[in-house]
Design a protein around this motif. Structure first.
Motif, PDB file in Angstrom:
ATOM      1  N   GLU A 191      18.912  14.259  -8.254  1.00  0.00           N
ATOM      2  CA  GLU A 191      18.668  13.868  -6.703  1.00  0.00           C
ATOM      3  C   GLU A 191      17.614  13.151  -7.666  1.00  0.00           C
ATOM      4  O   GLU A 191      17.626  12.472  -8.438  1.00  0.00           O
ATOM      5  CB  GLU A 191      17.358  15.025  -6.617  1.00  0.00           C
TER       6      GLU A 191
ATOM      7  N   ARG B 161      13.968  11.327  -8.472  1.00  0.00           N
ATOM      8  CA  ARG B 161      12.578  12.157  -8.653  1.00  0.00           C
ATOM      9  C   ARG B 161      11.474  11.022  -8.874  1.00  0.00           C
ATOM     10  O   ARG B 161      11.729  10.155  -9.358  1.00  0.00           O
ATOM     11  CB  ARG B 161      12.464  12.760 -10.619  1.00  0.00           C
ATOM     12  N   TYR B 162      10.352  10.791  -8.005  1.00  0.00           N
ATOM     13  CA  TYR B 162       9.310   9.951  -7.526  1.00  0.00           C
ATOM     14  C   TYR B 162       8.516  10.646  -7.701  1.00  0.00           C
ATOM     15  O   TYR B 162       7.715  11.637  -6.948  1.00  0.00           O
ATOM     16  CB  TYR B 162       9.657   9.012  -6.787  1.00  0.00           C
ATOM     17  N   ASN B 163       6.840   9.901  -8.056  1.00  0.00           N
ATOM     18  CA  ASN B 163       5.498  10.797  -8.053  1.00  0.00           C
ATOM     19  C   ASN B 163       4.703   9.413  -7.130  1.00  0.00           C
ATOM     20  O   ASN B 163       4.727   8.361  -7.273  1.00  0.00           O
ATOM     21  CB  ASN B 163       5.110  10.810  -8.792  1.00  0.00           C
TER      22      ASN B 163
ATOM     23  N   LYS C 208      18.482   7.116 -11.813  1.00  0.00           N
ATOM     24  CA  LYS C 208      17.781   8.211 -11.990  1.00  0.00           C
ATOM     25  C   LYS C 208      17.659   8.465 -13.824  1.00  0.00           C
ATOM     26  O   LYS C 208      18.716  10.301 -13.605  1.00  0.00           O
ATOM     27  CB  LYS C 208      19.507   9.235 -11.075  1.00  0.00           C
TER      28      LYS C 208
ATOM     29  N   SER D 215      12.024   8.495 -13.664  1.00  0.00           N
ATOM     30  CA  SER D 215      11.707   9.135 -12.509  1.00  0.00           C
ATOM     31  C   SER D 215      10.434   8.232 -12.411  1.00  0.00           C
ATOM     32  O   SER D 215       9.903   7.747 -12.537  1.00  0.00           O
ATOM     33  CB  SER D 215      10.698  10.152 -12.267  1.00  0.00           C
TER      34      SER D 215
END
Length: 159
Positions: free
Chosen positions: A39, A41-43, A123, A126
């Motif tokens: 998946e 991933r991020y912020n 990927k 992130s």
């Protein structure tokens, strides 16, 4: 050392730095870059990851926090240091501290954005806006270090 030869060596050091940086950002096993994540991933919330690392510093340990917070700053300092050495327009803007500072900060932000986006797309890590901030601060700190070294070099020439 003449200017052309010096620029060659600075360019070579900068190229080696970029290769090593890319290795750590995309391939280093010690940072979990070789594991395949399924998946994205991020912020996108500024200070969220910085706060999380700080809040959990006792359970994560000193080195995990250091690598994440200080490591992002330190990793981009050479970038900010070498840009004005290698690119004449930035060097000329450096005579007035603010234009050079903002140019280097902008280029640091853009380079960091490319890195973070690449990590997201492939990927391997992130996308983190906190990393954008810390990397940009690192580039800006590298530029300030460049100014100090340049000023010291000039003061030694005049002595």
């Amino acid at each position: 050392m003449n200017n052309k030869k010096g620029k060659y060596w600075h360019g070579l050091v900068f190229a080696v730095y970029l290769v090593v940086l890319c290795y750590f950002l995309f391939f280093a096993e010690m940072f979990g870059r070789t594991e395949c994540i399924r998946e994205y991933r991020y912020n996108l919330v500024l200070f969220k990851e910085i706060q999380r690392f700080w809040d959990n510093r006792h359970s994560l340990g000193f080195w995990a926090v250091f690598y994440n917070l200080a490591g992002n700053v330190l990793a981009f300092m050479p970038y900010g240091f070498y840009l004005p050495i290698l690119f004449q327009p930035i060097q000329k803007a450096s005579f007035k501290i603010f234009p050079g500072f903002f140019i280097v900060a902008l280029f640091s932000l853009l380079f960091s954005l490319v890195v973070e986006t690449t990590q997201l797309v492939f990927k391997v890590g992130s996308f983190d806006v906190d990393d954008l901030l810390l990397n940009t601060l690192g580039g800006a700190a590298g530029y300030l270090a460049y100014l100090v070294v340049r000023k010291k070099g000039r003061s030694h020439e005049g002595a």
